[in-house]
Design a protein around this motif. Structure first.
Motif, PDB file in Angstrom:
ATOM      1  N   ASP A  68      12.039   3.299   9.136  1.00  0.00           N
ATOM      2  CA  ASP A  68      11.334   4.082  10.160  1.00  0.00           C
ATOM      3  C   ASP A  68      12.212   5.167  10.752  1.00  0.00           C
ATOM      4  N   GLN A 105       7.142   1.884   2.044  1.00  0.00           N
ATOM      5  CA  GLN A 105       6.515   0.563   1.940  1.00  0.00           C
ATOM      6  C   GLN A 105       7.331  -0.354   1.019  1.00  0.00           C
ATOM      7  N   SER A 106       7.773   0.208  -0.103  1.00  0.00           N
ATOM      8  CA  SER A 106       8.592  -0.581  -1.028  1.00  0.00           C
ATOM      9  C   SER A 106       9.898  -1.001  -0.357  1.00  0.00           C
ATOM     10  N   PRO A 161       3.197  -4.102  -3.947  1.00  0.00           N
ATOM     11  CA  PRO A 161       2.623  -2.768  -4.151  1.00  0.00           C
ATOM     12  C   PRO A 161       3.285  -2.037  -5.319  1.00  0.00           C
ATOM     13  N   HIS A 166      10.437  -1.552   2.834  1.00  0.00           N
ATOM     14  CA  HIS A 166      10.172  -2.657   3.763  1.00  0.00           C
ATOM     15  C   HIS A 166      10.083  -3.981   3.013  1.00  0.00           C
ATOM     16  N   ASP A 179       9.753   4.355  -1.968  1.00  0.00           N
ATOM     17  CA  ASP A 179       9.041   4.855  -0.777  1.00  0.00           C
ATOM     18  C   ASP A 179       9.160   3.828   0.360  1.00  0.00           C
TER      19      ASP A 179
END
Lengths: 291, 175, 180
Positions: A128, A178-179, A197, A181, A176
């Motif tokens: 983030d 999401q990956s 994902p 995290h 990215d």
């Protein structure tokens, strides 16, 4: 002798030398100094007589009594322009990596990727805050000697040379948010119960870097990468060492551009309690996750 | 007549804009009328697979719960050295941290002015270790080495930044 | 009550339409006429209610944009500390605690300045310790976090281990046997 004194004497026998610097008075032996608060504490509550300090009527921070203040005197300069848009890669040095290998924190018999580095627990990553992975710095490039299959998010040429001289392989890969995290805390991610994902493609300004064989990009041609290895060996003046068959298989292991974890395909759900993997059977979903 | 009514409505709507929201509220569902929530079976078709080879990859992705023990090697290129057995012969011991590192730290305070070196986890004759450290550090320093010993907690605090010097001293003794 | 409101609206309209004529000069007959005209104009949606032609092209009155220079220590909504934007537009923080700035007048009256003077003005300069301390207080913790950009021109300057006061890591030790 009372119970408390007996206990105290027993404690004394066990403890090392007791002196003034490591004992303290019984509670209530000293009265706490009154700070001047409350009805009887003090008339001015520690703030003295009158003045801006007593009345909390200070001038604002930076104010210089009317003349042009210091923080407004100078022209604008776009120092922070685009700071919130640029990608950041916190550094991990080759020396750090070598220390991890020496102290057995990282397993060199398996490929090392971001998951392996995060599982040591010694490095932090905050997606983030625009962190997109780690960059490998060249501190310790002279002493690095370990045959590893490393996957990192950003490196430079001398680092690649140092790893290949030692007999290892490097790949640069993009992940990215999401990956990331999912990779930072894999246990927490699996416990969420959502399917793994697909990894997203890099943004337009990064595609060039990751398709360049000189950077060992994961989107580049493997044949060109082997050619670049020879080029780099000639440039830095070392010969590429011969590799054992045992290690070669491990060193050849690479991820698919859409894959996050080694051996686990996107679309799978990992159940940690039952130690079972759930895979989709719908054709649509299979097609989507395989694309 | 109608004109008046129209105009009056306009005025009222403009003057009391807030009160209109409650007049036309309609409750679409009530607590008593709606049924209890039920577990819905997933509509997606999936298969449950128990493949030990695939599960190895899952275990590889999960972190270890304990810091692993270091392995004995001939040489350590990074400069890290493990603690050896002949440490037991010494009158004092500086125990390694749980990450197998030497417990010597630098504390910086007062906006960079005050620098203290702490040696932690000391067992045994702490005063002897303090004397030896002072002797060793005094050779390099013009200023007198000021130190404090806390036998109870096993800490020696030395004024100044001597972290790497102390680490070298302790590594020579294989601590 | 209804009529009084209408009268007040119409009076405003009269004042804006004919600024030269005095409102008090109008007789009650005129007022009534204008009122009736107004009523019909409401029904006709073509014409707007009050369209003073004189003020059509005039600039709309806006609230004066006042800049806030105070440091908000506890914001109303989140209770957080707020940064002063003026500081972030003019200064840059290096990770070892110093703030750098440009020189005042670097783009002004360059025709009368000699080349070494212009070169000095183009340079970026340190702020002193008190100034840096003050700027740190004017800005939130976000701006004191380290940034790890690729190809950052300021990247070599975020670490200053040559001087003991700005060192963060322990100073290196070379044993006597390894010294030259």
């Amino acid at each position: 002798m009372s119970n408390t004194t007996e206990k105290a004497l027993n404690l004394l026998r066990y403890l090392p030398r007791v002196c003034i610097s490591n004992i303290r008075d019984n509670p209530g032996a000293h009265k706490q100094a009154r700070r001047g608060r409350g009805q009887h504490g003090g008339d001015y509550h520690g703030a003295g007589n009158k003045g801006a300090k007593a009345r909390q009527s200070y001038t604002r921070l930076g104010y210089e009594m009317g003349n042009n203040p210091f923080y407004l005197r100078f022209p604008f300069e776009p120092y922070y322009k685009g700071h919130h848009l640029k990608r950041q890669y916190p550094p991990v040095s080759l020396l750090n990596l070598q220390k991890l290998i020496d102290t057995n924190r990282i397993d060199t018999t398996k490929p090392i990727d971001l998951v392996a580095i995060m599982n040591t627990g010694l490095f932090r990553l905050y997606p983030d805050q625009q962190h997109f992975g780690f960059q490998l710095t060249d501190e310790g490039a002279d002493i690095f000697s370990a045959k590893i299959n490393l996957e990192i998010q950003w490196t430079s040429e001398p680092v690649i040379a140092a790893i290949e001289r030692a007999g290892g392989f490097v790949t640069t890969a993009y992940y990215d948010a999401q990956s990331l995290h999912a990779m930072i805390n894999t246990k927490k991610f699996f416990e969420r119960g959502i399917p793994i994902p697909r990894r997203m493609m890099p943004p337009p300004d990064a595609i060039e870097y990751y398709s360049n064989p000189a950077n060992r990009g994961y989107l580049s041609d493997p044949e060109k990468i082997s050619k670049e290895r020879l080029v780099l060996a000639q440039k830095y003046g070392y010969t590429l060492p011969k590799l054992d068959d045992q290690i070669l298989e491990m060193l050849k292991e690479r991820k698919d551009p859409r894959q996050i974890f080694y051996g686990l395909h996107p679309g799978w759900v990992v159940n940690l309690t039952d130690k079972v993997i759930l895979k989709p059977l719908d054709e649509e979903l299979k097609e989507y996750y395989a694309s | 007549m109608s004109l008046r009514c129209y105009f009056s409505q306009l005025l009222r709507s403009r003057l009391s804009a807030h009160s209109n929201t409650y007049k036309n509220s309609v409750r679409h569902a009530t607590y008593k009328a709606s049924p209890f929530a039920e577990d819905i079976e997933p509509t997606v078709k999936y298969e449950v697979s128990k493949n030990p080879e695939e599960w190895k990859y899952v275990e590889r992705a999960l972190p270890l719960t304990i810091v692993p023990q270091p392995i004995r090697k001939e040489s350590y290129p990074s400069g890290w050295k493990p603690q050896t057995e002949d440490v037991k012969k010494l009158p004092y011991l500086v125990q390694r941290t749980k990450n197998h590192m030497i417990p010597v730290y630098l504390q910086i305070s007062q906006r960079g002015v005050r620098r203290h070196t702490f040696v932690r986890k000391i067992q045994g004759d702490i005063n002897l270790l303090e004397q030896e450290l002072k002797e060793f550090l005094q050779k390099e320093s013009f200023q007198p080495i000021r130190s404090q010993v806390n036998e109870l907690t096993g800490i020696i605090r030395i004024n100044g930044d001597h972290v790497n010097a102390i680490k070298y001293f302790l590594e020579k003794k294989n601590l | 009550m209804f009529r009084n409101i209408l009268c007040s609206f119409s009076r405003l309209a009269i004042a804006t339409r004919t600024p030269q004529s005095n409102v008090f000069k109008n007789t009650s007959d005129n007022l009534v006429k204008q009122i009736t005209v107004r009523n019909f104009s409401l029904l006709n949606i073509q014409a707007p209610l009050a369209a003073p032609k004189l003020l059509e092209n005039a600039p709309k009155p806006q609230p004066a944009a006042t800049s806030t220079r105070t440091v908000t220590k506890f914001s109303i909504r989140k209770g957080k500390r707020k940064s002063v934007k003026a500081v972030l537009k003019r200064f840059y923080r290096l990770q070892w605690g110093i703030w750098i700035r440009t020189k005042a007048g670097r783009n002004k009256k360059l025709w009368k300045k000699n080349p070494p003077q212009k070169r000095r003005l183009r340079q970026h300069v340190f702020c002193n310790s008190t100034q840096s301390h003050m700027l740190d207080k004017m800005v939130g913790p976000y701006w004191r976090k380290p940034r790890y950009f690729i190809d950052d021109p300021y990247q070599p300057y975020h670490v200053r281990n040559e001087f003991e006061r700005s060192r963060v890591t322990p100073k290196p030790y070379i044993p006597p046997e390894d010294r030259i």
